[in-house]
Design a protein around this motif. Structure first.
Motif, PDB file in Angstrom:
ATOM      1  N   PRO A 204       0.827  -1.210   0.000  1.00  0.00           N
ATOM      2  CA  PRO A 204       0.000   0.000   0.000  1.00  0.00           C
ATOM      3  C   PRO A 204       0.861   1.260   0.000  1.00  0.00           C
ATOM      4  CG  PRO A 204       0.136  -0.866   2.206  1.00  0.00           C
ATOM      5  CD  PRO A 204       0.853  -1.848   1.309  1.00  0.00           C
ATOM      6  N   ILE A 205       0.285   2.364  -0.417  1.00  0.00           N
ATOM      7  CA  ILE A 205       0.927   3.670  -0.298  1.00  0.00           C
ATOM      8  C   ILE A 205       0.418   4.263   1.001  1.00  0.00           C
ATOM      9  CG2 ILE A 205       1.120   5.979  -1.287  1.00  0.00           C
ATOM     10  CD1 ILE A 205       0.668   4.624  -4.041  1.00  0.00           C
ATOM     11  N   VAL A 206       1.330   4.468   1.953  1.00  0.00           N
ATOM     12  CA  VAL A 206       0.955   4.952   3.276  1.00  0.00           C
ATOM     13  C   VAL A 206       1.282   6.435   3.360  1.00  0.00           C
ATOM     14  CG1 VAL A 206       1.308   4.671   5.757  1.00  0.00           C
ATOM     15  CG2 VAL A 206       1.440   2.694   4.264  1.00  0.00           C
ATOM     16  N   ALA A 207       0.283   7.239   3.723  1.00  0.00           N
ATOM     17  CA  ALA A 207       0.475   8.681   3.853  1.00  0.00           C
ATOM     18  C   ALA A 207      -0.085   9.123   5.193  1.00  0.00           C
ATOM     19  CB  ALA A 207      -0.242   9.416   2.721  1.00  0.00           C
ATOM     20  N   GLY A 208       0.591  10.058   5.828  1.00  0.00           N
ATOM     21  CA  GLY A 208       0.105  10.569   7.098  1.00  0.00           C
ATOM     22  C   GLY A 208       1.212  11.217   7.897  1.00  0.00           C
ATOM     23  N   VAL A 209       0.814  11.781   9.011  1.00  0.00           N
ATOM     24  CA  VAL A 209       1.758  12.424   9.915  1.00  0.00           C
ATOM     25  C   VAL A 209       1.616  11.743  11.265  1.00  0.00           C
ATOM     26  CG1 VAL A 209       2.414  14.574  11.031  1.00  0.00           C
ATOM     27  CG2 VAL A 209       1.534  14.603   8.691  1.00  0.00           C
ATOM     28  N   GLY A 210       2.712  11.280  11.804  1.00  0.00           N
ATOM     29  CA  GLY A 210       2.651  10.601  13.095  1.00  0.00           C
ATOM     30  C   GLY A 210       2.216   9.157  12.937  1.00  0.00           C
ATOM     31  N   TYR A 211       1.949   8.526  14.058  1.00  0.00           N
ATOM     32  CA  TYR A 211       1.599   7.112  14.034  1.00  0.00           C
ATOM     33  C   TYR A 211       0.100   6.870  13.940  1.00  0.00           C
ATOM     34  CZ  TYR A 211       6.391   6.390  15.438  1.00  0.00           C
ATOM     35  OH  TYR A 211       7.743   6.385  15.477  1.00  0.00           O
ATOM     36  N   LEU A 212      -0.707   7.776  14.417  1.00  0.00           N
ATOM     37  CA  LEU A 212      -2.130   7.520  14.527  1.00  0.00           C
ATOM     38  C   LEU A 212      -2.944   7.977  13.328  1.00  0.00           C
ATOM     39  CD1 LEU A 212      -2.571   8.471  18.274  1.00  0.00           C
ATOM     40  CD2 LEU A 212      -2.268   6.200  17.287  1.00  0.00           C
ATOM     41  N   ARG A 213      -2.392   8.837  12.493  1.00  0.00           N
ATOM     42  CA  ARG A 213      -3.183   9.402  11.395  1.00  0.00           C
ATOM     43  C   ARG A 213      -2.750   8.884  10.031  1.00  0.00           C
ATOM     44  NH1 ARG A 213      -2.251  15.348  12.735  1.00  0.00           N
ATOM     45  NH2 ARG A 213      -1.132  14.698  14.550  1.00  0.00           N
ATOM     46  N   ASN A 214      -2.212   7.688   9.963  1.00  0.00           N
ATOM     47  CA  ASN A 214      -1.787   7.129   8.682  1.00  0.00           C
ATOM     48  C   ASN A 214      -2.971   6.567   7.920  1.00  0.00           C
ATOM     49  OD1 ASN A 214       0.877   7.705   9.150  1.00  0.00           O
ATOM     50  ND2 ASN A 214       1.384   5.667   9.871  1.00  0.00           N
ATOM     51  N   LYS A 215      -2.952   6.747   6.620  1.00  0.00           N
ATOM     52  CA  LYS A 215      -3.959   6.186   5.721  1.00  0.00           C
ATOM     53  C   LYS A 215      -3.235   5.312   4.707  1.00  0.00           C
ATOM     54  CE  LYS A 215      -7.420   8.498   7.383  1.00  0.00           C
ATOM     55  NZ  LYS A 215      -8.532   7.883   8.042  1.00  0.00           N
ATOM     56  N   GLU A 216      -3.857   4.226   4.310  1.00  0.00           N
ATOM     57  CA  GLU A 216      -3.282   3.330   3.316  1.00  0.00           C
ATOM     58  C   GLU A 216      -4.118   3.403   2.043  1.00  0.00           C
ATOM     59  OE1 GLU A 216      -3.106  -0.496   5.180  1.00  0.00           O
ATOM     60  OE2 GLU A 216      -1.374   0.068   6.386  1.00  0.00           O
ATOM     61  N   PHE A 217      -3.438   3.622   0.916  1.00  0.00           N
ATOM     62  CA  PHE A 217      -4.111   3.789  -0.367  1.00  0.00           C
ATOM     63  C   PHE A 217      -3.619   2.765  -1.372  1.00  0.00           C
ATOM     64  CE2 PHE A 217      -3.747   8.138   1.428  1.00  0.00           C
ATOM     65  CZ  PHE A 217      -5.089   8.389   1.629  1.00  0.00           C
ATOM     66  N   CYS A 218      -4.485   2.438  -2.323  1.00  0.00           N
ATOM     67  CA  CYS A 218      -4.071   1.612  -3.452  1.00  0.00           C
ATOM     68  C   CYS A 218      -3.252   2.500  -4.400  1.00  0.00           C
ATOM     69  CB  CYS A 218      -5.289   1.024  -4.166  1.00  0.00           C
ATOM     70  SG  CYS A 218      -6.389   2.244  -4.926  1.00  0.00           S
ATOM     71  N   GLY A 219      -2.669   1.910  -5.419  1.00  0.00           N
ATOM     72  CA  GLY A 219      -1.843   2.662  -6.354  1.00  0.00           C
ATOM     73  C   GLY A 219      -2.599   3.779  -7.054  1.00  0.00           C
ATOM     74  N   LYS A 220      -3.861   3.519  -7.418  1.00  0.00           N
ATOM     75  CA  LYS A 220      -4.668   4.510  -8.143  1.00  0.00           C
ATOM     76  C   LYS A 220      -5.008   5.701  -7.238  1.00  0.00           C
ATOM     77  CE  LYS A 220      -8.988   5.013 -10.657  1.00  0.00           C
ATOM     78  NZ  LYS A 220     -10.255   4.380 -11.024  1.00  0.00           N
ATOM     79  N   CYS A 221      -5.443   5.437  -6.019  1.00  0.00           N
ATOM     80  CA  CYS A 221      -5.825   6.517  -5.099  1.00  0.00           C
ATOM     81  C   CYS A 221      -4.605   7.233  -4.499  1.00  0.00           C
ATOM     82  CB  CYS A 221      -6.700   5.973  -3.974  1.00  0.00           C
ATOM     83  SG  CYS A 221      -8.281   5.314  -4.535  1.00  0.00           S
TER      84      CYS A 221
END
Length: 73
Positions: A20-37
């Protein structure tokens, strides 16, 4: 016994094959996205010359520059 982690995209809710592509700041606010999103996130990082190895100071200086540009009349 192996455990299997099923990852779904936080935007489109489809199963993510591969990493997954993981985006976020810190440990608690990470989001995981597929390649398209996650493509817009990667495009933004490439456009502003960020790489995975860059220190956090480069990100902070970018945010300061953007803030001062918006505050300048």
């Amino acid at each position: 016994m192996k455990s299997m982690r099923v990852t779904k995209c936080d935007l489109c809710k489809k199963n993510i094959s591969g990493g997954p592509i993981v985006a976020g700041v810190g440990y608690l606010r990470n989001k995981e996205f597929c390649g398209k999103c996650g493509k817009p996130v990667l495009d933004f990082l490439k456009k502003h010359d960020f790489s995975v190895a860059d220190p956090m100071d480069k990100i902070k200086s970018f945010i300061k520059r953007e803030k001062s540009a918006r505050l300048t009349p």
